[in-house]
Design a protein around this motif. Structure first.
Motif, short mmCIF file in Angstrom:
data_model
loop_
_atom_site.label_atom_id
_atom_site.label_comp_id
_atom_site.label_asym_id
_atom_site.label_seq_id
_atom_site.Cartn_x
_atom_site.Cartn_y
_atom_site.Cartn_z
N MET A 78 0.84 -1.20 0.00
CA MET A 78 0.00 0.00 0.00
C MET A 78 0.87 1.24 0.00
O MET A 78 1.89 1.30 0.65
CB MET A 78 -0.85 0.04 1.27
CG MET A 78 -1.96 -0.96 1.32
SD MET A 78 -3.48 -0.49 0.49
CE MET A 78 -3.65 1.22 0.76
N THR A 79 0.45 2.27 -0.73
CA THR A 79 1.16 3.54 -0.72
C THR A 79 0.56 4.54 0.24
O THR A 79 1.10 5.61 0.42
CB THR A 79 1.16 4.14 -2.13
OG1 THR A 79 -0.19 4.22 -2.60
CG2 THR A 79 1.99 3.30 -3.07
N GLY A 80 -0.56 4.19 0.88
CA GLY A 80 -1.14 5.08 1.87
C GLY A 80 -2.33 5.87 1.33
O GLY A 80 -2.65 5.84 0.16
N VAL A 81 -3.01 6.57 2.24
CA VAL A 81 -4.16 7.40 1.90
C VAL A 81 -3.66 8.81 1.61
O VAL A 81 -2.77 9.30 2.31
CB VAL A 81 -5.16 7.41 3.08
CG1 VAL A 81 -6.34 8.31 2.77
CG2 VAL A 81 -5.63 5.99 3.37
N GLY A 82 -4.22 9.44 0.59
CA GLY A 82 -3.76 10.78 0.25
C GLY A 82 -3.88 11.75 1.40
O GLY A 82 -2.97 12.53 1.66
N ARG A 83 -4.98 11.72 2.11
CA ARG A 83 -5.19 12.58 3.28
C ARG A 83 -6.09 11.84 4.26
O ARG A 83 -7.26 11.60 3.97
CB ARG A 83 -5.81 13.92 2.89
CG ARG A 83 -6.07 14.85 4.07
CD ARG A 83 -6.53 16.23 3.60
NE ARG A 83 -7.73 16.18 2.77
CZ ARG A 83 -8.98 16.14 3.26
NH1 ARG A 83 -9.18 16.12 4.57
NH2 ARG A 83 -10.01 16.11 2.45
N SER A 102 8.98 0.43 2.14
CA SER A 102 9.20 1.43 1.08
C SER A 102 7.89 2.13 0.70
O SER A 102 6.81 1.72 1.14
CB SER A 102 9.78 0.75 -0.16
OG SER A 102 8.77 0.22 -0.98
N PRO A 103 7.95 3.17 -0.15
CA PRO A 103 6.71 3.86 -0.56
C PRO A 103 5.71 2.95 -1.26
O PRO A 103 4.52 3.24 -1.27
CB PRO A 103 7.22 4.94 -1.53
CG PRO A 103 8.63 5.18 -1.14
CD PRO A 103 9.15 3.85 -0.67
N TYR A 104 6.17 1.84 -1.82
CA TYR A 104 5.27 0.91 -2.51
C TYR A 104 4.81 -0.23 -1.60
O TYR A 104 4.11 -1.13 -2.05
CB TYR A 104 5.95 0.34 -3.76
CG TYR A 104 6.25 1.41 -4.79
CD1 TYR A 104 5.23 1.93 -5.59
CD2 TYR A 104 7.53 1.91 -4.94
CE1 TYR A 104 5.50 2.91 -6.53
CE2 TYR A 104 7.80 2.90 -5.88
CZ TYR A 104 6.78 3.39 -6.67
OH TYR A 104 7.04 4.38 -7.58
#
Length: 318
Positions: free
Chosen positions: A1-6, A239-241
């Motif tokens: 997961m790269t995460g939630v934008g906000r 990592s970011p990915y």
């Protein structure tokens, strides 16, 4: 997961419920008070601080696939109720997770585009690909051995993997061993560009987790552990990915060759033998390496027949 934008309270609540945690335990893991968590989920906090956003990103990216699927289902319900475009964007990322059909390993996509490569941060284009979330483990390699009859690593007693290291990266493998596994799995060893982009993202991070030189986020010599560790242990070093163990634990073979093999002149039957093996780049450092060698941009290589207690691999596919 790269995460939630906000992150807002709605996503926070969905993550807590997907993890099946009560408010007290979840708040402690994020590093906030339970009262602050209640305010988040009730919508009384308009903006969640950046450090907390990062902690939530890490919790989501390092959660198991079942938690991520449940989180996706919960925010789908929210999106349907509120027409929240941010959750729809996240769901498109969720749907890209795949499981490799042959070895069953979880893989994550890395989009095509430019990233900053090497010690000089040279802009470099890489096509889209999938990469294993975790290094190849001893359990993965045991599947390969049983299917093909390939030789077991030398540290397995009687050719059988000890249960205590099932989830550790396989080591004592040559480049040829790693390439044979990748071929069996229908995948390939990553190029150094593919490996490095998965580690640094497209913004040129120094380390998978950011620019801070934090040795505690990986298994390196400075940690004093002295052996490999489970591939999912260092959740704060992802990592970011959402890819693990790209610093420390075990060096990883790549498909990028630094020298070609030197062959003997043909004998009377026209056969040539390898006098000096080809050399291939290694990435990521290991538990035997000082933290100063851990940055994914750094270069190391070894000949293709080298094997050691700190060298393994992971795979990619198109």
């Amino acid at each position: 997961m790269t995460g939630v934008g906000r992150w807002t309270g709605a996503e926070v609540k969905a993550l807590r419920e997907a993890r099946r945690q009560n408010g007290r335990d979840f708040a402690a893991e994020v590093g906030i008070s339970q009262r602050q968590l209640v305010d988040w989920e009730a919508g009384r906090t308009k903006k969640i601080r950046g450090s907390n956003q990062a902690a939530l990103d890490t919790m989501l990216s390092t959660a198991g696939i079942h938690v991520q699927e449940l989180f996706a289902a919960l925010i789908t319900e929210q999106a349907a109720a509120s027409q929240d475009t941010r959750t729809e964007q996240l769901l498109r990322r969720e749907a890209k997770y795949l499981k490799s059909p042959r070895d069953g390993k979880l893989m994550v996509p890395v989009e095509e585009g430019i990233y900053l490569a090497g010690p000089t941060n040279t802009p470099t284009w890489v096509d889209e690909y999938l990469i294993d979330v975790y290094p190849t483990t001893n359990a993965d390699y045991q599947q390969f051995i049983r299917a093909t009859g390939h030789a077991a690593p030398q540290h397995w007693p009687d050719g059988e993997c000890p249960g205590s290291i099932y989830d550790h990266p396989v080591v004592w493998v040559t480049w040829h061993d790693a390439a044979a596994y990748a071929d069996w799995a229908g995948k390939a060893l990553p190029t150094t560009q593919q490996w490095e982009k998965a580690a640094r993202g497209d913004k040129g991070r120094v380390y998978p987790w950011g620019d801070a030189p934090t040795a505690a986020k990986c298994n390196v010599l400075d940690s004093g552990i002295g052996h490999t560790t489970p591939v999912g242990r260092y959740q704060s070093g992802v990592s970011p990915y959402g890819v693990y163990d790209l610093c420390g634990n075990a060096w990883e073979w790549s498909s990028t060759r630094t020298t070609t093999a030197v062959m003997s002149p043909p004998d009377e039957d026209g056969r040539m033998t390898e006098v000096e093996p080809a050399r291939y780049e290694l990435k990521g450092s290991a538990f035997t390496s000082p933290f100063t060698r851990a940055a994914p941009s750094l270069v190391n290589d070894a000949n293709s027949t080298m094997l050691d207690n700190d060298t393994g691999f992971r795979c990619v596919s198109s």
